[in-house]
Design an enzyme around this catalytic site. Structure first.
Site, PDB file in Angstrom:
ATOM      1  N   GLY A 233       9.389  -1.653  -1.702  1.00  0.00           N
ATOM      2  CA  GLY A 233       8.837  -0.301  -1.696  1.00  0.00           C
ATOM      3  C   GLY A 233       9.839   0.729  -1.199  1.00  0.00           C
ATOM      4  O   GLY A 233      11.016   0.426  -0.966  1.00  0.00           O
ATOM      5  N   GLN A 234       9.359   1.952  -1.018  1.00  0.00           N
ATOM      6  CA  GLN A 234      10.256   3.065  -0.680  1.00  0.00           C
ATOM      7  C   GLN A 234      10.991   2.816   0.641  1.00  0.00           C
ATOM      8  O   GLN A 234      12.200   3.005   0.734  1.00  0.00           O
ATOM      9  CB  GLN A 234       9.479   4.393  -0.598  1.00  0.00           C
ATOM     10  CG  GLN A 234      10.400   5.606  -0.523  1.00  0.00           C
ATOM     11  CD  GLN A 234       9.731   6.858   0.020  1.00  0.00           C
ATOM     12  OE1 GLN A 234       8.637   6.807   0.570  1.00  0.00           O
ATOM     13  NE2 GLN A 234      10.388   7.980  -0.138  1.00  0.00           N
TER      14      GLN A 234
ATOM     15  N   GLY B 107       6.533  -5.990   1.822  1.00  0.00           N
ATOM     16  CA  GLY B 107       6.652  -4.725   1.072  1.00  0.00           C
ATOM     17  C   GLY B 107       8.117  -4.325   0.954  1.00  0.00           C
ATOM     18  O   GLY B 107       8.453  -3.143   0.985  1.00  0.00           O
TER      19      GLY B 107
ATOM     20  N   TYR C 120      -6.659   6.930   3.040  1.00  0.00           N
ATOM     21  CA  TYR C 120      -5.347   6.600   3.612  1.00  0.00           C
ATOM     22  C   TYR C 120      -5.358   6.886   5.118  1.00  0.00           C
ATOM     23  O   TYR C 120      -4.964   6.051   5.924  1.00  0.00           O
ATOM     24  CB  TYR C 120      -4.288   7.455   2.906  1.00  0.00           C
ATOM     25  CG  TYR C 120      -2.871   7.234   3.365  1.00  0.00           C
ATOM     26  CD1 TYR C 120      -2.176   6.090   3.016  1.00  0.00           C
ATOM     27  CD2 TYR C 120      -2.219   8.210   4.123  1.00  0.00           C
ATOM     28  CE1 TYR C 120      -0.866   5.910   3.422  1.00  0.00           C
ATOM     29  CE2 TYR C 120      -0.909   8.035   4.521  1.00  0.00           C
ATOM     30  CZ  TYR C 120      -0.239   6.882   4.166  1.00  0.00           C
ATOM     31  OH  TYR C 120       1.059   6.699   4.572  1.00  0.00           O
TER      32      TYR C 120
ATOM     33  N   ILE D  74       5.394  -8.694  -3.362  1.00  0.00           N
ATOM     34  CA  ILE D  74       4.185  -9.083  -4.085  1.00  0.00           C
ATOM     35  C   ILE D  74       4.587  -9.339  -5.533  1.00  0.00           C
ATOM     36  O   ILE D  74       5.466  -8.654  -6.066  1.00  0.00           O
ATOM     37  CB  ILE D  74       3.101  -7.990  -3.969  1.00  0.00           C
ATOM     38  CG1 ILE D  74       1.762  -8.425  -4.551  1.00  0.00           C
ATOM     39  CG2 ILE D  74       3.509  -6.678  -4.582  1.00  0.00           C
ATOM     40  CD1 ILE D  74       0.829  -8.980  -3.544  1.00  0.00           C
TER      41      ILE D  74
HETATM   42  N1  SER Z   1       4.025  10.061   2.461  1.00  0.00           N
HETATM   43  C1  SER Z   1       2.656   9.686   2.685  1.00  0.00           C
HETATM   44  C2  SER Z   1       1.779  10.191   1.623  1.00  0.00           C
HETATM   45  O1  SER Z   1       2.030  11.277   1.153  1.00  0.00           O
HETATM   46  C3  SER Z   1       2.169  10.195   4.003  1.00  0.00           C
HETATM   47  O2  SER Z   1       2.533   9.343   5.013  1.00  0.00           O
HETATM   48  O3  SER Z   1       0.826   9.562   1.282  1.00  0.00           O
END
Ligand code: SER
Length: 319
Positions: free
Chosen positions: A11-12, A8, A143, A35
């Site tokens: 990513g950020q 990853g 999540y 990816i």
């Molecule tokens: N920054 C994430 C989100 O907002 C939380 O860990 O999904």
């Protein structure tokens, strides 16, 4: 930590962590795992090796680990909270089957593994103010469900197989390099972009909704420090509360207005993000991280806001 695979890496978090480790670990190899469709570019591509890898593909992870003699894997592939609510099965697949694939390779090859957890691992029944390290974790978002399961599975591999798994619960992360994609805390990044571009900001989170937030340099520092911590001092592993600041949209918009006079914001609350945000802690108690591995943040909302605006002004004035 010497040879590192970052899954990853575009990513950020990954885009900045990869560059930081390449600069800071002498003689290291830091492989940028990506990816297909999210290929590294610019400095990320030019400063070290890059390999395409789907986090769920254990065979491919194993090949890369052997090729570069990887000792530490940063598992940063994930769907953030708002996207995960739209694609819950995909979020489960990437977060859980991905972690399992990595842990199996780590067990066979003797790697340490970092997999971030989050404020999202808590839920409505969790004490919201100064949320303790060990407390109720009953999130209602996919999540959050995957984050709790990630913590448990990582601890299982440590206790059962001795795999060196470690983690922190990140607050919402604020950075000026790479945008987050589809999180609940993204508003606290987007507000700076809107201000610098001279746009009115439409805030999807209601006034009075407090969440923990952190500036990216502190988050990166935590991700490195936890993997370098003396294991004999670690009572916890997966995962540590870490904190540096907590605010609601009113507080951050007032800060932004101090630096960008005339900045305007109005609210159009997104019910999906708001439900998630309301279920998360207002602030976390990070005393275990401070005691067990010396965690201490460097940025507060003032120093972060100043730095964000400076960087974004430099970027957008150069275009
Ligand atoms: N920054 C994430 C989100 O907002 C939380 O860990 O999904």
């Amino acid at each position: 930590m010497k040879n590192v695979l970052i899954i990853g890496s575009t990513g950020q978090i990954g885009s900045e962590l990869t560059l930081k480790l390449r600069k800071e670990i002498p003689g290291s190899t830091v492989v940028a795992g990506f990816i297909k469709g999210y290929e590294p570019k610019g400095e990320l591509l030019e400063s070290g090796p890059a390999e395409d890898v789907d986090v769920r593909d254990g065979k491919r992870i194993s090949e890369i680990v052997r090729k570069y003699r990887i000792d530490t894997v940063y598992n940063l592939a994930a769907l953030l909270s708002a996207v995960a609510e739209k694609k819950p099965l995909m979020a489960w697949d990437i977060q859980m089957n991905g972690l399992l694939a990595i842990l199996e390779v780590a067990r066979e090859e003797g790697c340490a593994v970092f997999t971030p957890s989050s404020i999202g691992s808590f839920g409505p029944e969790t004490p919201h103010v100064m949320t303790p390290q060990d407390t109720i974790q009953r999130p209602r978002s996919m999540y959050g469900v995957t984050k709790v399961a990630t913590e448990l599975l990582s601890d299982y591999y440590f206790h059962k197989f001795g795999v060196d798994t470690r983690s922190v619960r990140f607050p919402g992360l604020i950075s000026h390099m790479t945008l987050p994609g589809g999180g609940t805390t993204d508003y606290a990044v987007e507000i700076y972009y809107a201000a610098v571009k001279g746009e009115e900001f439409v805030c999807p989170i209601a006034a009075g909704t407090f969440m923990d937030m952190m500036y990216m340099p502190d988050a990166l520092k935590a991700a490195v420090q936890i993997m370098e911590a003396d294991p004999s001092r670690l009572v916890h592993r997966n995962s540590f509360n870490i904190a540096s600041m907590s605010f609601d949209p009113e507080i951050i918009s007032a800060k932004v207005r101090e630096l960008v006079p005339g900045f305007r914001m109005h609210y159009e609350v997104d019910p999906v993000r708001q439900a998630i945000a309301s279920s998360w802690p207002d602030s976390m108690d990070d005393s275990c991280a401070r005691e067990e591995w010396g965690w201490a943040p460097s940025f507060d909302i003032d120093t972060m806001s100043k730095d964000m605006i400076e960087h974004l002004r430099a970027r957008f004035s150069g275009q």
